[in-house]
Design an enzyme around this catalytic site. Structure first.
Site, PDB file in Angstrom:
ATOM      1  N   ASP A   1       0.972  -1.119  -0.090  1.00 22.59           N
ATOM      2  CA  ASP A   1       0.073  -0.109  -0.067  1.00 22.59           C
ATOM      3  C   ASP A   1       0.761   1.277  -0.012  1.00 22.59           C
ATOM      4  O   ASP A   1       2.102   1.281   0.471  1.00 22.59           O
ATOM      5  CB  ASP A   1      -0.869   0.049   1.168  1.00 22.59           C
ATOM      6  CG  ASP A   1      -2.107   1.073   1.297  1.00 22.59           C
ATOM      7  OD1 ASP A   1      -2.218   1.525  -0.015  1.00 22.59           O
ATOM      8  OD2 ASP A   1      -2.798   1.187   1.981  1.00 22.59           O
TER       9      ASP A   1
ATOM     10  N   ASN B   1     -10.499  -2.267  -6.032  1.00 19.75           N
ATOM     11  CA  ASN B   1      -9.660  -1.533  -6.921  1.00 19.75           C
ATOM     12  C   ASN B   1     -10.548  -1.282  -8.294  1.00 19.75           C
ATOM     13  O   ASN B   1     -10.070  -0.377  -9.137  1.00 19.75           O
ATOM     14  CB  ASN B   1      -8.522  -2.051  -7.116  1.00 19.75           C
ATOM     15  CG  ASN B   1      -7.549  -2.215  -5.827  1.00 19.75           C
ATOM     16  OD1 ASN B   1      -6.498  -2.859  -5.861  1.00 19.75           O
ATOM     17  ND2 ASN B   1      -7.845  -0.906  -5.170  1.00 19.75           N
TER      18      ASN B   1
HETATM   19  C1  FPP Z   1      -1.647   0.057  -3.406  1.00 22.40           C
HETATM   20  O1  FPP Z   1      -1.276   1.455  -3.461  1.00 22.40           O
HETATM   21  C2  FPP Z   1      -1.241  -0.499  -4.562  1.00 22.40           C
HETATM   22  C3  FPP Z   1      -1.844  -1.425  -5.801  1.00 22.40           C
HETATM   23  C4  FPP Z   1      -3.273  -1.142  -5.583  1.00 22.40           C
HETATM   24  C5  FPP Z   1      -1.213  -1.853  -6.675  1.00 22.40           C
HETATM   25  C6  FPP Z   1      -0.056  -2.828  -6.450  1.00 22.40           C
HETATM   26  C7  FPP Z   1       0.705  -2.958  -7.897  1.00 22.40           C
HETATM   27  C8  FPP Z   1       1.923  -2.972  -7.992  1.00 22.40           C
HETATM   28  C9  FPP Z   1       3.141  -2.809  -6.787  1.00 22.40           C
HETATM   29  C10 FPP Z   1       2.563  -3.149  -9.201  1.00 22.40           C
HETATM   30  C11 FPP Z   1       2.437  -4.450  -9.801  1.00 22.40           C
HETATM   31  C12 FPP Z   1       2.433  -5.777  -9.196  1.00 22.40           C
HETATM   32  C13 FPP Z   1       3.126  -6.981  -9.738  1.00 22.40           C
HETATM   33  C14 FPP Z   1       3.031  -7.992  -8.823  1.00 22.40           C
HETATM   34  C15 FPP Z   1       4.027  -6.906 -10.782  1.00 22.40           C
HETATM   35  P1  FPP Z   1      -2.335   2.514  -3.711  1.00 22.40           P
HETATM   36  O2  FPP Z   1      -2.744   2.958  -5.013  1.00 22.40           O
HETATM   37  O3  FPP Z   1      -3.635   2.054  -3.014  1.00 22.40           O
HETATM   38  O4  FPP Z   1      -1.776   3.742  -2.902  1.00 22.40           O
HETATM   39  P2  FPP Z   1      -2.579   4.891  -1.837  1.00 22.40           P
HETATM   40  O5  FPP Z   1      -2.883   4.300  -0.787  1.00 22.40           O
HETATM   41  O6  FPP Z   1      -1.187   5.767  -1.576  1.00 22.40           O
HETATM   42  O7  FPP Z   1      -3.243   5.602  -2.876  1.00 22.40           O
END
Ligand code: FPP
Length: 248
Positions: free
Chosen positions: A20, A68
């Site tokens: 996250d 998401n």
């Molecule tokens: C949460 O941060 C992250 C995600 C919803 C996506 C995770 C994806 C990756 C790390 C990249 C691809 C993964 C692989 C396995 C190749 P957020 O967007 O919710 O952050 P925020 O809470 O700060 O808005």
């Protein structure tokens, strides 16, 4: 790793991570959210390498939740492109590291290109046995439990199982994680202290580790620090200390 001491005899078999903070990391830098996700891929590599180095056998990453899907379309499209690209370009690396790729979640809801890349990578890595990397995609724990109930009821109706036989092991066997042990440790980055519909059945006895580090800043030493913290805890499973220490 400097200053971090790990006990080799107490390495968790299965670590799960809620990655996250990508969006906030990008915002702090005045960049678009996808910049955070792109940089988050390097942290996935770091966590996977660290897991392999110390003998963690299963690593489950919450990469895309059912919730998401309600994000802006451009972010979803960019995330799916990133997934396809990362998975396809990492197959050699996964094979070199002995990593078997698996998924949990409603993979059928992902774009066709993403499904294809995943199925190909799963097939290409199926003989590896050092670390199993489980990507949770279009996953939510409640929807997994609903599907398990439906399957179980079908099997009761068709007399494949008897309702009197239902116990915890049978319920676990209907979940998408049936082939994996429950995680001993859950890590969540970015300072949020929630489980957010992730592996709720499987986390019953899991140690929870929350860190304020944002996912793109999460490196090998952060992973080791979480393991060190886990090793400092006493897991009692409802018993008292003396029973665990063998004095009772
Ligand atoms: C949460 O941060 C992250 C995600 C919803 C996506 C995770 C994806 C990756 C790390 C990249 C691809 C993964 C692989 C396995 C190749 P957020 O967007 O919710 O952050 P925020 O809470 O700060 O808005």
């Amino acid at each position: 790793m400097e200053g971090i001491k790990l006990n080799k005899d107490c390495i968790p078999k299965h670590v799960a991570i809620i990655m996250d903070g990508n969006g906030r990391w990008a915002k702090e830098k005045g960049e678009m959210r996808i910049f955070g996700h792109t940089n988050g891929v390097e942290s996935v590599r770091e966590a996977l390498t660290a897991a392999g180095e110390i003998g963690v056998e299963f690593l489950t990453l919450y990469a895309f939740s059912t919730e998401n899907w309600s994000r802006p379309k451009e972010e979803i499209d960019a995330l799916m492109d990133l997934l396809v690209h990362s998975i396809s370009s990492e197959i050699k690396e996964l094979n070199d590291k002995g990593v078997k790729l698996q998924t949990i979640g409603n993979i059928k809801n992902l774009p066709k290109s993403c499904q294809k890349a995943l199925l190909n990578a799963i097939d290409e890595t199926k003989h590896n046995n050092k670390v199993t990397l489980i990507l949770a995609l279009s996953y939510s724990s409640r929807s997994e439990i609903v599907s398990a109930f439906k399957e179980m009821i079908k099997d009761i109706d068709s007399k494949k199982i008897n309702s009197d036989e239902i116990n915890e092991d049978i319920i676990s066997s209907y979940l998408s994680t049936a082939n994996y042990p429950d995680p001993e440790l859950l890590i969540r980055t970015s300072g949020e202290n929630r489980v957010s519909n992730f592996l709720m059945w499987q986390l019953a006895y899991t140690e929870l580790y929350f860190t304020s580090t944002l996912w793109p800043d999460f490196k090998k030493e952060h992973f080791y620090k979480a393991i060190e913290d886990y090793q400092s805890r006493e897991r009692r499973f409802g018993k008292i200390s003396e029973q665990i220490l063998g004095n009772d």
